[in-house]
Design a protein around this motif. Sequence first.
Motif, PDB file in Angstrom:
ATOM      1  N   GLY A 196       0.808  -1.203   0.000  1.00 25.00           N
ATOM      2  CA  GLY A 196       0.000   0.000   0.000  1.00 25.00           C
ATOM      3  C   GLY A 196       0.844   1.257   0.000  1.00 25.00           C
ATOM      4  O   GLY A 196       1.995   1.268   0.436  1.00 25.00           O
ATOM      5  N   ARG A 197       0.259   2.329  -0.492  1.00 28.15           N
ATOM      6  CA  ARG A 197       1.003   3.581  -0.635  1.00 28.15           C
ATOM      7  C   ARG A 197       1.459   4.145   0.708  1.00 28.15           C
ATOM      8  O   ARG A 197       2.552   4.688   0.824  1.00 28.15           O
ATOM      9  CB  ARG A 197       0.136   4.609  -1.360  1.00 28.15           C
ATOM     10  CG  ARG A 197      -0.259   4.194  -2.757  1.00 28.15           C
ATOM     11  CD  ARG A 197      -1.165   5.243  -3.372  1.00 28.15           C
ATOM     12  NE  ARG A 197      -1.679   4.780  -4.658  1.00 28.15           N
ATOM     13  CZ  ARG A 197      -2.541   5.476  -5.394  1.00 28.15           C
ATOM     14  NH1 ARG A 197      -2.975   6.645  -4.961  1.00 28.15           N
ATOM     15  NH2 ARG A 197      -2.967   5.010  -6.542  1.00 28.15           N
ATOM     16  N   ARG A 198       0.596   4.049   1.712  1.00 25.40           N
ATOM     17  CA  ARG A 198       0.948   4.642   2.998  1.00 25.40           C
ATOM     18  C   ARG A 198       2.084   3.870   3.664  1.00 25.40           C
ATOM     19  O   ARG A 198       3.011   4.462   4.217  1.00 25.40           O
ATOM     20  CB  ARG A 198      -0.284   4.704   3.900  1.00 25.40           C
ATOM     21  CG  ARG A 198      -1.352   5.671   3.387  1.00 25.40           C
ATOM     22  CD  ARG A 198      -2.564   5.717   4.301  1.00 25.40           C
ATOM     23  NE  ARG A 198      -3.555   6.677   3.815  1.00 25.40           N
ATOM     24  CZ  ARG A 198      -4.506   6.394   2.937  1.00 25.40           C
ATOM     25  NH1 ARG A 198      -4.604   5.150   2.471  1.00 25.40           N
ATOM     26  NH2 ARG A 198      -5.348   7.319   2.539  1.00 25.40           N
ATOM     27  N   ILE A 199       2.006   2.542   3.634  1.00 28.27           N
ATOM     28  CA  ILE A 199       3.096   1.740   4.201  1.00 28.27           C
ATOM     29  C   ILE A 199       4.365   1.946   3.386  1.00 28.27           C
ATOM     30  O   ILE A 199       5.470   2.007   3.933  1.00 28.27           O
ATOM     31  CB  ILE A 199       2.710   0.248   4.259  1.00 28.27           C
ATOM     32  CG1 ILE A 199       1.541   0.063   5.233  1.00 28.27           C
ATOM     33  CG2 ILE A 199       3.907  -0.602   4.681  1.00 28.27           C
ATOM     34  CD1 ILE A 199       1.065  -1.372   5.349  1.00 28.27           C
ATOM     35  N   GLY A 200       4.202   2.062   2.073  1.00 27.31           N
ATOM     36  CA  GLY A 200       5.364   2.344   1.232  1.00 27.31           C
ATOM     37  C   GLY A 200       6.025   3.649   1.600  1.00 27.31           C
ATOM     38  O   GLY A 200       7.255   3.743   1.661  1.00 27.31           O
ATOM     39  N   PHE A 201       5.199   4.673   1.852  1.00 23.99           N
ATOM     40  CA  PHE A 201       5.751   5.953   2.282  1.00 23.99           C
ATOM     41  C   PHE A 201       6.538   5.798   3.580  1.00 23.99           C
ATOM     42  O   PHE A 201       7.667   6.295   3.705  1.00 23.99           O
ATOM     43  CB  PHE A 201       4.626   6.972   2.493  1.00 23.99           C
ATOM     44  CG  PHE A 201       5.083   8.225   3.179  1.00 23.99           C
ATOM     45  CD1 PHE A 201       5.615   9.273   2.441  1.00 23.99           C
ATOM     46  CD2 PHE A 201       5.022   8.351   4.557  1.00 23.99           C
ATOM     47  CE1 PHE A 201       6.069  10.427   3.073  1.00 23.99           C
ATOM     48  CE2 PHE A 201       5.467   9.497   5.195  1.00 23.99           C
ATOM     49  CZ  PHE A 201       5.987  10.533   4.457  1.00 23.99           C
ATOM     50  N   LEU A 202       5.958   5.109   4.569  1.00 19.37           N
ATOM     51  CA  LEU A 202       6.626   4.954   5.862  1.00 19.37           C
ATOM     52  C   LEU A 202       7.888   4.092   5.723  1.00 19.37           C
ATOM     53  O   LEU A 202       8.871   4.307   6.435  1.00 19.37           O
ATOM     54  CB  LEU A 202       5.673   4.344   6.883  1.00 19.37           C
ATOM     55  CG  LEU A 202       4.498   5.257   7.296  1.00 19.37           C
ATOM     56  CD1 LEU A 202       3.566   4.518   8.239  1.00 19.37           C
ATOM     57  CD2 LEU A 202       5.021   6.538   7.941  1.00 19.37           C
ATOM     58  N   ALA A 203       7.853   3.118   4.798  1.00 20.78           N
ATOM     59  CA  ALA A 203       9.057   2.313   4.546  1.00 20.78           C
ATOM     60  C   ALA A 203      10.166   3.200   3.989  1.00 20.78           C
ATOM     61  O   ALA A 203      11.321   3.123   4.421  1.00 20.78           O
ATOM     62  CB  ALA A 203       8.745   1.184   3.568  1.00 20.78           C
ATOM     63  N   GLY A 204       9.816   4.044   3.024  1.00 21.92           N
ATOM     64  CA  GLY A 204      10.802   4.959   2.469  1.00 21.92           C
ATOM     65  C   GLY A 204      11.304   5.947   3.507  1.00 21.92           C
ATOM     66  O   GLY A 204      12.489   6.260   3.560  1.00 21.92           O
ATOM     67  N   TRP A 205      10.384   6.419   4.361  1.00 26.63           N
ATOM     68  CA  TRP A 205      10.757   7.354   5.416  1.00 26.63           C
ATOM     69  C   TRP A 205      11.734   6.696   6.396  1.00 26.63           C
ATOM     70  O   TRP A 205      12.727   7.299   6.806  1.00 26.63           O
ATOM     71  CB  TRP A 205       9.502   7.826   6.140  1.00 26.63           C
ATOM     72  CG  TRP A 205       9.746   8.841   7.214  1.00 26.63           C
ATOM     73  CD1 TRP A 205       9.894   8.597   8.545  1.00 26.63           C
ATOM     74  CD2 TRP A 205       9.872  10.256   7.054  1.00 26.63           C
ATOM     75  NE1 TRP A 205      10.111   9.771   9.237  1.00 26.63           N
ATOM     76  CE2 TRP A 205      10.102  10.806   8.336  1.00 26.63           C
ATOM     77  CE3 TRP A 205       9.813  11.108   5.955  1.00 26.63           C
ATOM     78  CZ2 TRP A 205      10.266  12.167   8.537  1.00 26.63           C
ATOM     79  CZ3 TRP A 205       9.987  12.465   6.160  1.00 26.63           C
ATOM     80  CH2 TRP A 205      10.204  12.983   7.433  1.00 26.63           C
ATOM     81  N   ALA A 206      11.434   5.442   6.789  1.00 25.68           N
ATOM     82  CA  ALA A 206      12.318   4.726   7.713  1.00 25.68           C
ATOM     83  C   ALA A 206      13.687   4.484   7.085  1.00 25.68           C
ATOM     84  O   ALA A 206      14.722   4.624   7.745  1.00 25.68           O
ATOM     85  CB  ALA A 206      11.685   3.397   8.123  1.00 25.68           C
TER      86      ALA A 206
END
Length: 458
Positions: free
Chosen positions: A85-95
């Motif tokens: 999902g886009r939101r988890i992808g965003f948080l993965a990239g952020w981490a």
Amino acid sequence: MSAGKPRLTGDLSLTSVVLFGLAYISPGIVVTTFGVIAATSGGAAPTAYAVATVAILLTGLSYAKMARVVPGAGSVYSYARAMLGRRIGFLAGWAMLLDYFFIPMVGWLIQATYCEAQFPAVPRWVWLVLVVALTTGVNAFGMKLADRVNKVLMTVAIGSLALFAVLCVVYLGHHDTGPVTGAVWNSQSSVGAITAAAAVAAYSFLGFDAISTLGEETKDSTKTVSRGVIACVVAAGAIFLVLSFILQLVHPGGRFADEDAAAFAIKIMVGGRTYADIVNFISVAGGVASCIALQASTARLMYVMGRDGVLPRRVFGRLSPKLGTPVTGLLLTAAAGVIAMGLDLATATSFINFGAFLGFTLVNVSVVAWSIRERKEGRRHNLFTFIVLPLAGAAVSGYLLSRLGGTALVIGLVWLALGILYLAVLTRGFRRPPPELSAVGREPVPAPEDPPRTTAAA
């Protein structure tokens, strides 16, 4: 991206990406950390590295699978975004930004520290500025130049390690240090000690995943990146196993006068003080190669996230018109490196591990999610390869994450909380999805929240 705009170009071969990954890992780390691994394992360092190699290879296999399914330059950010999902992808990239943004800083600090030890009359901050300027300049002129410089420096570094191994073997030929089997298992070894040492040894592999950020700069990227990831882990594991085995034979057991300085003491023992000083200087060459790879990966991840609008597009999502490289990301990491002159290595290192192991966990989960989606659409893949192995990789990565110190966990959780707040702002209170991923020259893999596309829209 419209025609005429600068874009990343695909020129790197399999050999280049494997050397890039090895430079990021910096194979010489097995020598510098030998004392700690040997002490923790009870004098069975090669066994600990064998366990760590298998553990990391599980995640390497997942990276290889995802590189084929989701080609592009975004690494775990792209994979988690497409599969979870886009939101988890965003948080993965952020981490992962926490890992990628600060790990060049650690590399530069190490090289500046080595140089200061060799030439104490010159302050560390001078060496830090010089090495930051050197690597930034090389990366600014593109991956072709970085590739050439990297190959030369890695050849020097690997040659130095090979010479060290030869001197150790010569030393063993003139000294009886006990049974060979003692280096693998002895009276001080235990399963608990080996696994604890393996958790520490696994940190030596951090950086193999950087290969996945080069998806848009490799020839036949789908195959090259997936093969490169596996080849890099296997090559690094082989180097770690061989050198740790030889070192453990030279110095049986896990007791040292100073664990952190064990490698330097062994170098003096097998080659003399002059040799030890020379090797210390040569190791800087391998370190510079590592810094080039570290900074290049960071800048490319920020470029992809900026290009997608996850980070401010006008700042991060553009390449230099003249050089065709993500100069903004390079300059930002360089600035962080200069700021790091006020930090010690322990503090700087604590910044990076949280994002790395969280990212590893998400890559493994992404493979499982992809396999489940494939099964729902009637396409079945090997259950063991696409479900069991990734779950094992996720479990190992989660375990390594849990082994981090309190400071690393606090920094990581605070950074993740800031990412959630930024995501809330970006999506206006989670009422709309984050910007859509669009890999250069490739059709994006729809994220789970994407609405069905018509043929015309596709």
